[in-house]
Design an enzyme around this catalytic site. Structure first.
Site, PDB file in Angstrom:
ATOM      1  N   GLU A  65      -7.620  79.688 -77.494  1.00 32.92           N
ATOM      2  CA  GLU A  65      -7.667  78.712 -76.413  1.00 32.92           C
ATOM      3  C   GLU A  65      -6.294  78.064 -76.275  1.00 32.92           C
ATOM      4  O   GLU A  65      -5.595  77.829 -77.253  1.00 32.92           O
ATOM      5  CB  GLU A  65      -8.717  77.649 -76.746  1.00 32.92           C
ATOM      6  CG  GLU A  65      -8.904  76.586 -75.678  1.00 32.92           C
ATOM      7  CD  GLU A  65      -9.923  75.536 -76.076  1.00 32.92           C
ATOM      8  OE1 GLU A  65     -10.613  75.018 -75.197  1.00 32.92           O
ATOM      9  OE2 GLU A  65     -10.026  75.240 -77.285  1.00 32.92           O
TER      10      GLU A  65
ATOM     11  N   LYS B  35     -15.122  77.831 -69.136  1.00 29.09           N
ATOM     12  CA  LYS B  35     -15.801  77.068 -70.196  1.00 29.09           C
ATOM     13  C   LYS B  35     -16.871  76.146 -69.627  1.00 29.09           C
ATOM     14  O   LYS B  35     -16.605  75.315 -68.753  1.00 29.09           O
ATOM     15  CB  LYS B  35     -14.750  76.267 -70.968  1.00 29.09           C
ATOM     16  CG  LYS B  35     -15.255  75.572 -72.216  1.00 29.09           C
ATOM     17  CD  LYS B  35     -14.074  74.887 -72.912  1.00 29.09           C
ATOM     18  CE  LYS B  35     -14.464  74.219 -74.203  1.00 29.09           C
ATOM     19  NZ  LYS B  35     -13.287  73.536 -74.810  1.00 29.09           N
TER      20      LYS B  35
ATOM     21  N   CYS C 192     -14.299  77.841 -77.769  1.00 26.68           N
ATOM     22  CA  CYS C 192     -14.227  76.674 -78.639  1.00 26.68           C
ATOM     23  C   CYS C 192     -15.524  75.853 -78.718  1.00 26.68           C
ATOM     24  O   CYS C 192     -16.453  76.241 -79.421  1.00 26.68           O
ATOM     25  CB  CYS C 192     -13.054  75.798 -78.208  1.00 26.68           C
ATOM     26  SG  CYS C 192     -12.525  74.598 -79.483  1.00 26.68           S
TER      27      CYS C 192
END
EC number: 3.5.1.128
Length: 347
Positions: free
Chosen positions: A104, A179, A221
């Site tokens: 990321e 995301k 993440c």
């Protein structure tokens, strides 16, 4: 191969070749050849946390797809970040990897939301163009784990997406995942994080994508804290889950490895987690410890401290045999607790 999992019970797993390496940064590498009888000149190149009797190398293991997991320390300097990432990707290609994973914020880690927005680019911008050329040059697939993307709604929203981009070995974009879980948290000792100040949550999951290493389910993440997402990807056919990350220095030691291993065990997937490491600037640092976890939950490769890469073989025959011997997805009881993680029908 016998693996003890408790003091009173053992499970017999299929004997299969496994391999994981920790590699120092490219400028520290000697002439390293991935072949039977590999000689490792010093402790900086190691097999990561082998299970008892699990590290016997068979000739067939060298035929399994090899993936590379890159660990970097991004800064606000986009040009230098690209140079660092490109060096690792080229090293991964030289070592025979078919797919390289970047973390990321591989493009940059800014000092504040205003700088994040200023440095962001559209997918068709110069930065992604550089990675497209890099994928073609090296002839391998690239998982670009979290790109600060100016989407089509940039003019209206003045906010961006945290976009995971998957490139094939010809440099074509084969998948994009934005995301869905934004990290808005306050952790004592780590400082507040307000990803939503600059970022819009993605609207949907991306179907798993077939690659030379297996079917990959894309995440980023903070998504790893939501098992529903990993279960949805696994039920949609994923064999590898990837969580490119920039974990903090407080949550990292406490949660990083245990969450990744949990996601691998509950989905019976390989989990690949490329991570940011070290101090990016005066306001932010990341935990590092990039790793690959197999479907049994064993860490088979792990990066050492600092920028570098680790390598792991992906054994899908082992994954399928494990799923057959431990058929947890067949044993689920949606009549009791609903279809947790089941992909939502598109009406």
């Amino acid at each position: 191969m016998v693996l003890a999992v408790s003091s009173c019970r053992t499970y017999r797993l299929p004997r299969r070749p496994r391999l994981g390496f920790i590699i120092r940064p490219p400028h520290q590498l000697l002439s390293l050849l991935l072949c039977p009888g590999l000689r490792i000149p010093r402790p900086s190149v190691l097999c990561a946390q082998p299970r008892p009797r699990a590290m016997a190398i068979f000739s067939s293991s060298w035929e399994l797809p090899l993936v590379a997991v890159c660990q970097v320390t991004s800064t606000p300097d986009k040009q230098q970040n690209f140079k660092t990432c490109a060096e690792l990707v080229r090293e991964a290609a030289r070592l025979g990897a078919c797919l390289a994973f970047l973390p990321e914020a591989f493009d940059f880690v800014a000092r504040d939301p205003a700088e994040t927005l200023r440095l962001s680019e559209p997918l068709g911008g110069n930065l992604l163009g550089g990675y497209t050329q890099l994928a073609r040059e090296c002839g391998l697939w690239l998982s670009l784990g979290g790109f600060h993307e100016r989407g089509q709604d940039w003019e209206q929203t003045q906010k961006i997406y945290n976009c995971h981009v998957l490139l094939d070995n010809k440099g074509s974009v084969v998948a994009t995942y934005r995301k869905t879980h934004l990290c808005d948290v306050e952790i004592p000792g780590q400082g507040p994080m307000r990803e939503s100040n600059s970022t819009i949550p993605g609207p949907s999951l991306e179907s798993p994508v077939s690659t030379p290493a297996g079917k990959i389910g894309l995440a980023i993440c903070y998504d790893m804290r939501f098992p529903e997402l990993s279960l949805a990807l696994a039920q949609a056919g994923a064999e590898i889950l990837t969580y490119p990350s920039a974990f903090g220095s407080v949550t990292g030691p406490a949660h990083w490895e245990v969450l990744l291993r949990a996601r691998a065990i509950e989905t019976q997937c390989y989990v690949v987690a490329a991570a940011q490491c070290g101090r990016h600037h005066e306001k932010r640092a990341s935990y590092g410890h990039s790793m690959v976890v197999d479907p049994w939950g064993t860490v088979v490769a792990r990066c050492s401290e600092g920028p570098g890469l680790c390598l792991a073989r992906i054994d899908l025959s082992y994954l399928r045999q494990l799923r057959q011997q431990l058929p947890v997805f067949q044993h689920r009881r949606p009549d009791l607790y609903g279809s947790l993680g089941h992909p939502r029908s598109q009406d």
